[in-house]
Scaffold this motif. Structure first.
Motif, PDB file in Angstrom:
ATOM      1  N   ALA A 149      -6.088  -4.300  37.448  1.00 36.06           N
ATOM      2  CA  ALA A 149      -5.708  -5.694  37.701  1.00 36.06           C
ATOM      3  C   ALA A 149      -4.261  -6.010  37.370  1.00 36.06           C
ATOM      4  CB  ALA A 149      -6.617  -6.626  36.887  1.00 36.06           C
ATOM      5  N   ILE A 192      -5.078  -9.113  34.580  1.00 32.81           N
ATOM      6  CA  ILE A 192      -6.210  -8.900  33.680  1.00 32.81           C
ATOM      7  C   ILE A 192      -6.403 -10.114  32.779  1.00 32.81           C
ATOM      8  CG2 ILE A 192      -4.871  -7.835  31.826  1.00 32.81           C
ATOM      9  CD1 ILE A 192      -8.398  -6.793  33.000  1.00 32.81           C
ATOM     10  N   SER A 231      -8.737 -12.090  34.606  1.00 36.32           N
ATOM     11  CA  SER A 231     -10.048 -11.425  34.592  1.00 36.32           C
ATOM     12  C   SER A 231     -10.789 -11.736  33.301  1.00 36.32           C
ATOM     13  CB  SER A 231      -9.879  -9.905  34.747  1.00 36.32           C
ATOM     14  OG  SER A 231      -9.225  -9.578  35.949  1.00 36.32           O
ATOM     15  N   LEU A 275       0.087 -10.424  40.092  1.00 40.95           N
ATOM     16  CA  LEU A 275      -1.141  -9.934  40.735  1.00 40.95           C
ATOM     17  C   LEU A 275      -0.777  -8.786  41.673  1.00 40.95           C
ATOM     18  CD1 LEU A 275      -2.926 -13.335  41.639  1.00 40.95           C
ATOM     19  CD2 LEU A 275      -3.264 -11.897  39.605  1.00 40.95           C
ATOM     20  N   GLY A 327      -7.773  -7.355  42.761  1.00 42.19           N
ATOM     21  CA  GLY A 327      -7.577  -6.683  41.478  1.00 42.19           C
ATOM     22  C   GLY A 327      -8.156  -7.475  40.324  1.00 42.19           C
ATOM     23  N   VAL A 328      -8.014  -8.814  40.404  1.00 43.86           N
ATOM     24  CA  VAL A 328      -8.591  -9.671  39.354  1.00 43.86           C
ATOM     25  C   VAL A 328     -10.109  -9.519  39.331  1.00 43.86           C
ATOM     26  CG1 VAL A 328      -8.926 -12.060  38.597  1.00 43.86           C
ATOM     27  CG2 VAL A 328      -6.689 -11.320  39.458  1.00 43.86           C
ATOM     28  N   GLY A 384     -11.034  -6.338  37.849  1.00 38.46           N
ATOM     29  CA  GLY A 384     -10.877  -6.457  36.408  1.00 38.46           C
ATOM     30  C   GLY A 384     -12.064  -7.134  35.757  1.00 38.46           C
TER      31      GLY A 384
END
Length: 463
Positions: free
Chosen positions: A52, A56, A59, A205, A211-212, A215
């Motif tokens: 992430a 993160i 996340s 990002l 990606g989030v 995560g």
């Protein structure tokens, strides 16, 4: 197993417990804080950062918010109806015997399998310090020590967990202080960092919102463990008041510790330097010149693993004891001595020993299947907590509104939102190649337990 149905209690009836009441408010408060601070944060967070990037932080914010909502729901029900079986008892009162049976046995299985993971992880660290003692020898030592602790008065468990959690919380607070000073350039040989690491290497990002989401999948299960405080509340002198205070003090601090430490990490270091399996906390401490950072973090992780082992043994013994109280587990487990359900403790640790042996002999086959079988069970447990809270909240409001000393925020909308988030996590896990086996195996384990519950209910109705 015993099939005779227990007398149907009023959902608001007090739960008489033969267990002792040796836990104090400080034990519950520190258990609520320390219960979710473990190796998953200190070591596992590196995998989340790798997928992430600086995202993160979002996340952890999302996953932590979901965990906070679940904890608030648990706190509301436990303050109104404290019981050693906690959410298993709540599920039975809200939805029927099948729900209490299913969530209780699944949670017990989850704890005794994870217990083996923690014992093995702690043994690996200890073996590195004292190679003369084999890894299995350390496992045996840890299991004996914590079995003895749990067989003694419950206040011993409380004291163990108080000091274990205090060390973990202290380590996080010290990390946040040192990290903030380093970011500001107030430590020797440091300069202000600015936002270069948050905006460089692809931006905040680098993998987008995907990606989030990845995560979230990597970190959400690190919040497991918060449930034990509501189980332990039944053994305090004033369960309703104590669990409410423990939940109130824990929810915002958990977010501060998790989200705050992630923000410090990705601000101080480029996210591209993170590697799964290596603690990002060690990387930060190394970067700001803390001597022997690796060994310091090894000690913290070691304590975190032993703390989780101790808490899981306690939680599993109380859960199976509560199942026995309701006729859902062998009645021999009901024997209480000195306020402690010693047979329930021995039953839980016995399966823990079996899990450890499987882990040592077949870590890549049998034990892997067991881990996969419990991988997503936590979401099933959280889901039943939310559904139970939806049902019981209305009944409490009608019959005994004075018992609502702790209320779920934004009821019922935030409860429904939490349920939708759990469903979304499961769907996303099914689309992820690495997480899919966990969902499938956990789904099979859940289905098997539900089938047993249905057969039991059908046999009972025919009598």
């Amino acid at each position: 197993m015993h099939d005779a149905p227990p007398a149907a209690p009023s959902p608001l009836a007090p739960e008489p417990e033969p267990l002792s009441h040796g836990l104090k408010q400080r034990h519950l408060t520190m258990l609520g804080l320390g219960g979710v601070i473990g190796a998953g944060l200190f070591v596992g967070s590196g995998a989340g950062i790798a997928v992430a990037g600086p995202g993160i932080v979002l996340s952890y914010l999302i996953a932590g918010t979901l965990a906070m909502l679940v904890m608030r729901m648990l706190g509301e029900m436990s303050a109104a109806m404290p019981a050693s079986g906690a959410f298993s008892v709540h599920a039975e009162r809200a939805l029927g015997r099948w729900a209490g049976f299913s969530v209780g046995w699944l949670y017990w299985f989850l704890l005794v399998v994870v217990l083996a993971v923690e014992a093995t992880g702690a043994a690996q660290i200890a073996h590195g310090w004292v190679p003369g003692v084999p890894q299995w020898g350390w496992v045996l030592i840890f299991m004996i020590v914590f079995t003895a602790s749990n067989l003694a008065a419950v206040k011993n468990f409380g004291e163990f967990e108080f000091w274990f959690a205090a060390l973990k919380v202290g380590a996080i607070v010290l990390f946040l202080v040192l990290g903030t000073l380093a970011i500001l350039g107030w430590l020797p040989d440091t300069d202000p960092v600015g936002a270069a690491n948050l905006t460089g290497q692809g931006g905040f990002l680098p993998h987008g919102w995907g990606g989030v989401v990845s995560g979230v999948l990597a970190v959400v299960f690190a919040f497991g463990g918060l449930e034990v405080v509501t189980i332990a509340a039944a053994e305090s002198d004033d369960p309703a008041r104590n669990v409410a205070r423990a939940v109130r003090s824990a929810v915002w601090r958990i977010l501060l510790f998790y989200v705050g430490s992630m923000l410090v990490i990705v601000t101080l270091l480029p996210w591209t330097s993170m590697r799964p399996g290596r603690s990002p906390y060690v990387a930060v401490l190394d970067s700001i010149g803390v001597p022997a950072a690796g060994q310091i973090m090894n000690i913290v992780v070691f304590v975190a693993l032993l703390s989780a082992l101790n808490a899981n043994l306690y939680g599993s013994s109380r859960m199976i004891f509560s199942l026995a109280e309701r006729g859902e587990a062998p009645q021999g487990l009901l024997r209480v001595s000195g306020g402690v359900p010693r047979r329930a403790v021995l039953a839980s640790v016995a399966f823990g020993f079996v899990s450890v042996l499987l882990n040592l002999k077949w870590p890549d086959s049998v034990f892997l299947y067991m881990l996969n079988a419990v991988g997503a069970v936590l979401l099933f447990v959280w889901g039943l907590i939310a559904v139970s809270q939806l049902r019981l909240r209305r009944r409490i409001e009608r019959e005994a509104p004075q018992k609502l000393t702790l209320r779920m925020w934004g009821f019922p909308w935030l409860t429904w939102t939490a349920l939708a988030a759990m469903a979304a996590v499961l769907v996303l896990m099914l689309t992820d190649d690495g997480a899919r086996p966990q969902v499938l195996w956990s789904g099979a384990a859940t289905g098997a337990v539900l089938l047993v519950a249905w057969v039991r209910d059908a046999r009972t109705k025919r009598r």
